[in-house]
Design a protein around this motif. Structure first.
Motif, PDB file in Angstrom:
ATOM      1  N   ILE A 118       0.868  -1.177   0.000  1.00 14.23           N
ATOM      2  CA  ILE A 118       0.000   0.000   0.000  1.00 14.23           C
ATOM      3  C   ILE A 118       0.903   1.224   0.000  1.00 14.23           C
ATOM      4  CG2 ILE A 118      -1.699   1.326   1.317  1.00 14.23           C
ATOM      5  CD1 ILE A 118      -2.637  -1.397   2.477  1.00 14.23           C
ATOM      6  N   ILE A 119       0.571   2.170  -0.851  1.00 15.39           N
ATOM      7  CA  ILE A 119       1.311   3.432  -0.923  1.00 15.39           C
ATOM      8  C   ILE A 119       0.312   4.547  -0.646  1.00 15.39           C
ATOM      9  CG2 ILE A 119       2.631   5.002  -2.385  1.00 15.39           C
ATOM     10  CD1 ILE A 119       3.365   2.539  -4.126  1.00 15.39           C
ATOM     11  N   ALA A 120       0.663   5.460   0.247  1.00 14.19           N
ATOM     12  CA  ALA A 120      -0.168   6.637   0.514  1.00 14.19           C
ATOM     13  C   ALA A 120       0.715   7.870   0.364  1.00 14.19           C
ATOM     14  CB  ALA A 120      -0.777   6.575   1.906  1.00 14.19           C
ATOM     15  N   ASP A 121       0.397   8.701  -0.624  1.00 17.03           N
ATOM     16  CA  ASP A 121       1.144   9.937  -0.887  1.00 17.03           C
ATOM     17  C   ASP A 121       0.231  11.131  -0.655  1.00 17.03           C
ATOM     18  OD1 ASP A 121       3.412   8.576  -1.640  1.00 17.03           O
ATOM     19  OD2 ASP A 121       3.179   8.917  -3.785  1.00 17.03           O
ATOM     20  N   GLN A 122       0.771  12.175  -0.069  1.00 20.09           N
ATOM     21  CA  GLN A 122       0.021  13.406   0.135  1.00 20.09           C
ATOM     22  C   GLN A 122       0.726  14.539  -0.600  1.00 20.09           C
ATOM     23  OE1 GLN A 122      -1.927  13.916   3.935  1.00 20.09           O
ATOM     24  NE2 GLN A 122      -1.083  15.972   4.045  1.00 20.09           N
ATOM     25  N   PHE A 123      -0.053  15.359  -1.311  1.00 21.12           N
ATOM     26  CA  PHE A 123       0.491  16.442  -2.127  1.00 21.12           C
ATOM     27  C   PHE A 123      -0.599  17.466  -2.386  1.00 21.12           C
ATOM     28  CE2 PHE A 123      -1.101  12.981  -4.640  1.00 21.12           C
ATOM     29  CZ  PHE A 123      -1.813  13.560  -5.679  1.00 21.12           C
ATOM     30  N   THR A 124      -0.224  18.667  -2.815  1.00 27.11           N
ATOM     31  CA  THR A 124      -1.202  19.707  -3.111  1.00 27.11           C
ATOM     32  C   THR A 124      -0.999  20.187  -4.546  1.00 27.11           C
ATOM     33  OG1 THR A 124      -1.188  20.400  -0.794  1.00 27.11           O
ATOM     34  CG2 THR A 124      -2.171  21.932  -2.376  1.00 27.11           C
ATOM     35  N   PRO A 125      -1.808  19.684  -5.478  1.00 22.48           N
ATOM     36  CA  PRO A 125      -1.707  20.149  -6.867  1.00 22.48           C
ATOM     37  C   PRO A 125      -2.396  21.511  -6.986  1.00 22.48           C
ATOM     38  CG  PRO A 125      -3.403  18.479  -6.696  1.00 22.48           C
ATOM     39  CD  PRO A 125      -2.801  18.632  -5.336  1.00 22.48           C
ATOM     40  N   ILE A 126      -1.618  22.558  -6.936  1.00 21.15           N
ATOM     41  CA  ILE A 126      -2.139  23.925  -6.837  1.00 21.15           C
ATOM     42  C   ILE A 126      -3.084  24.276  -7.985  1.00 21.15           C
ATOM     43  CG2 ILE A 126      -1.434  26.370  -6.811  1.00 21.15           C
ATOM     44  CD1 ILE A 126       1.037  25.409  -5.218  1.00 21.15           C
ATOM     45  N   VAL A 127      -2.863  23.736  -9.165  1.00 23.36           N
ATOM     46  CA  VAL A 127      -3.729  24.036 -10.302  1.00 23.36           C
ATOM     47  C   VAL A 127      -5.169  23.568 -10.040  1.00 23.36           C
ATOM     48  CG1 VAL A 127      -3.267  21.924 -11.633  1.00 23.36           C
ATOM     49  CG2 VAL A 127      -3.823  24.042 -12.832  1.00 23.36           C
ATOM     50  N   PHE A 128      -5.347  22.576  -9.194  1.00 23.70           N
ATOM     51  CA  PHE A 128      -6.686  22.066  -8.874  1.00 23.70           C
ATOM     52  C   PHE A 128      -7.208  22.587  -7.539  1.00 23.70           C
ATOM     53  CE2 PHE A 128      -4.818  18.584 -11.502  1.00 23.70           C
ATOM     54  CZ  PHE A 128      -5.632  18.746 -12.608  1.00 23.70           C
ATOM     55  N   THR A 129      -6.423  22.485  -6.489  1.00 23.75           N
ATOM     56  CA  THR A 129      -6.848  22.922  -5.160  1.00 23.75           C
ATOM     57  C   THR A 129      -5.673  23.593  -4.458  1.00 23.75           C
ATOM     58  OG1 THR A 129      -6.301  20.756  -4.239  1.00 23.75           O
ATOM     59  CG2 THR A 129      -8.600  21.092  -4.879  1.00 23.75           C
ATOM     60  N   GLN A 130      -5.717  24.898  -4.399  1.00 26.58           N
ATOM     61  CA  GLN A 130      -4.613  25.662  -3.822  1.00 26.58           C
ATOM     62  C   GLN A 130      -4.443  25.442  -2.326  1.00 26.58           C
ATOM     63  OE1 GLN A 130      -7.278  27.184  -5.421  1.00 26.58           O
ATOM     64  NE2 GLN A 130      -6.322  27.251  -7.429  1.00 26.58           N
ATOM     65  N   ASN A 131      -5.540  25.196  -1.634  1.00 27.37           N
ATOM     66  CA  ASN A 131      -5.496  25.125  -0.173  1.00 27.37           C
ATOM     67  C   ASN A 131      -5.917  23.783   0.417  1.00 27.37           C
ATOM     68  OD1 ASN A 131      -4.773  27.937   0.075  1.00 27.37           O
ATOM     69  ND2 ASN A 131      -6.855  28.376  -0.592  1.00 27.37           N
ATOM     70  N   MET A 156      -9.414  14.462  -1.773  1.00 28.79           N
ATOM     71  CA  MET A 156      -9.014  15.728  -1.152  1.00 28.79           C
ATOM     72  C   MET A 156      -9.055  15.522   0.352  1.00 28.79           C
ATOM     73  SD  MET A 156     -10.923  18.550  -3.458  1.00 28.79           S
ATOM     74  CE  MET A 156     -11.455  18.029  -5.067  1.00 28.79           C
ATOM     75  N   THR A 157      -8.074  16.073   1.038  1.00 32.00           N
ATOM     76  CA  THR A 157      -7.979  15.857   2.481  1.00 32.00           C
ATOM     77  C   THR A 157      -7.807  17.191   3.210  1.00 32.00           C
ATOM     78  OG1 THR A 157      -5.606  15.450   2.257  1.00 32.00           O
ATOM     79  CG2 THR A 157      -7.034  13.527   2.253  1.00 32.00           C
ATOM     80  N   PRO A 158      -8.882  17.949   3.328  1.00 28.87           N
ATOM     81  CA  PRO A 158      -8.773  19.225   4.046  1.00 28.87           C
ATOM     82  C   PRO A 158      -8.545  18.998   5.537  1.00 28.87           C
ATOM     83  CG  PRO A 158     -11.055  18.742   3.600  1.00 28.87           C
ATOM     84  CD  PRO A 158     -10.243  17.662   2.920  1.00 28.87           C
ATOM     85  N   ASN A 159      -7.961  19.986   6.170  1.00 29.96           N
ATOM     86  CA  ASN A 159      -7.818  19.924   7.629  1.00 29.96           C
ATOM     87  C   ASN A 159      -9.206  19.913   8.256  1.00 29.96           C
ATOM     88  OD1 ASN A 159      -5.010  19.977   7.580  1.00 29.96           O
ATOM     89  ND2 ASN A 159      -4.957  22.207   7.552  1.00 29.96           N
ATOM     90  N   ASN A 160      -9.345  19.172   9.335  1.00 29.67           N
ATOM     91  CA  ASN A 160     -10.646  19.026   9.988  1.00 29.67           C
ATOM     92  C   ASN A 160     -11.267  20.361  10.395  1.00 29.67           C
ATOM     93  OD1 ASN A 160     -10.614  16.259   9.728  1.00 29.67           O
ATOM     94  ND2 ASN A 160      -9.727  15.906  11.739  1.00 29.67           N
ATOM     95  N   ASP A 161     -10.444  21.347  10.757  1.00 28.28           N
ATOM     96  CA  ASP A 161     -11.009  22.617  11.223  1.00 28.28           C
ATOM     97  C   ASP A 161     -11.660  23.446  10.112  1.00 28.28           C
ATOM     98  OD1 ASP A 161      -8.472  23.084  10.151  1.00 28.28           O
ATOM     99  OD2 ASP A 161      -8.010  24.728  11.524  1.00 28.28           O
ATOM    100  N   ILE A 162     -11.419  23.115   8.843  1.00 27.51           N
ATOM    101  CA  ILE A 162     -12.083  23.864   7.779  1.00 27.51           C
ATOM    102  C   ILE A 162     -13.235  23.090   7.129  1.00 27.51           C
ATOM    103  CG2 ILE A 162     -10.038  25.265   7.291  1.00 27.51           C
ATOM    104  CD1 ILE A 162      -9.732  23.593   4.698  1.00 27.51           C
TER     105      ILE A 162
END
Length: 174
Positions: A118-131, A156-162
């Motif tokens: 199992i591979i789990a990678d986290q990244f932010t593709p700014i062109v799709f979701t800046q935040n 998408m994995t936003p922080n729980n507080d938002i």
């Protein structure tokens, strides 16, 4: 008596040789934990390179026909061909500019037999979701000595507080 001892010694020797040979073959097939980890990093990096280059055919080459591939939309549960078609349409859209990001976090869990991971990678593709970071959760199998994706889920994995603000923004009324 002598004949019995000779036969037992021969049987023990053959058993030992055969047992060692099988272990050696298995080790060659499955690789060492270090080599598997390096290969898994390489296949995950290959996915991200192809995604950034918008190269759906390269993604097809590292995935299996019988897999499940999921995008960020709840309706995007696809087989390999529909996943590749989807990526071709989405990624070649001229409105989508350059896809750039770096993998901020990577977790790998290798199966005990060394034939799956199992591979789990986290990244932010700014062109799709800046935040909002994305997470690619994937399963790979070792087939003919090479790793291949048989499951990919992008989310998408936003922080729980938002999340409350996202729920308000996503509300579609009744």
């Amino acid at each position: 008596m002598r004949r019995t001892i000779t036969l037992l010694a021969l049987a023990l020797t053959l058993t030992t040789i055969t047992g060692c040979k099988n272990n050696k073959d298995t080790a060659t097939e499955t690789g060492t934990p270090e080599s598997n980890k390096a290969e898994l990093f390489a296949i995950a990096d290959k996915f991200h390179e192809a995604f950034k280059k918008k190269d759906a055919m390269a993604l097809k080459a590292i995935s299996t026909e019988k897999g499940f591939y999921m995008g960020t939309d709840p309706n995007e549960v696809l087989n390999q061909m529909s996943f590749i078609d989807y990526l071709n349409k989405k990624l070649t859209n001229p409105a989508i500019g350059t896809i750039e990001y770096k993998v901020d976090r990577r977790e790998i869990n290798i199966d005990e037999d060394g034939q799956g991971a199992i591979i789990a990678d986290q990244f932010t593709p700014i062109v799709f979701t800046q935040n909002i970071p994305w997470r690619m959760t994937a399963h790979v199998l070792k087939k003919d000595g090479k790793w291949i994706f048989d499951f990919i889920s992008l989310s998408m994995t936003p922080n729980n507080d938002i999340v409350p603000a996202i729920n308000i923004a996503a509300y579609q009324g009744q």
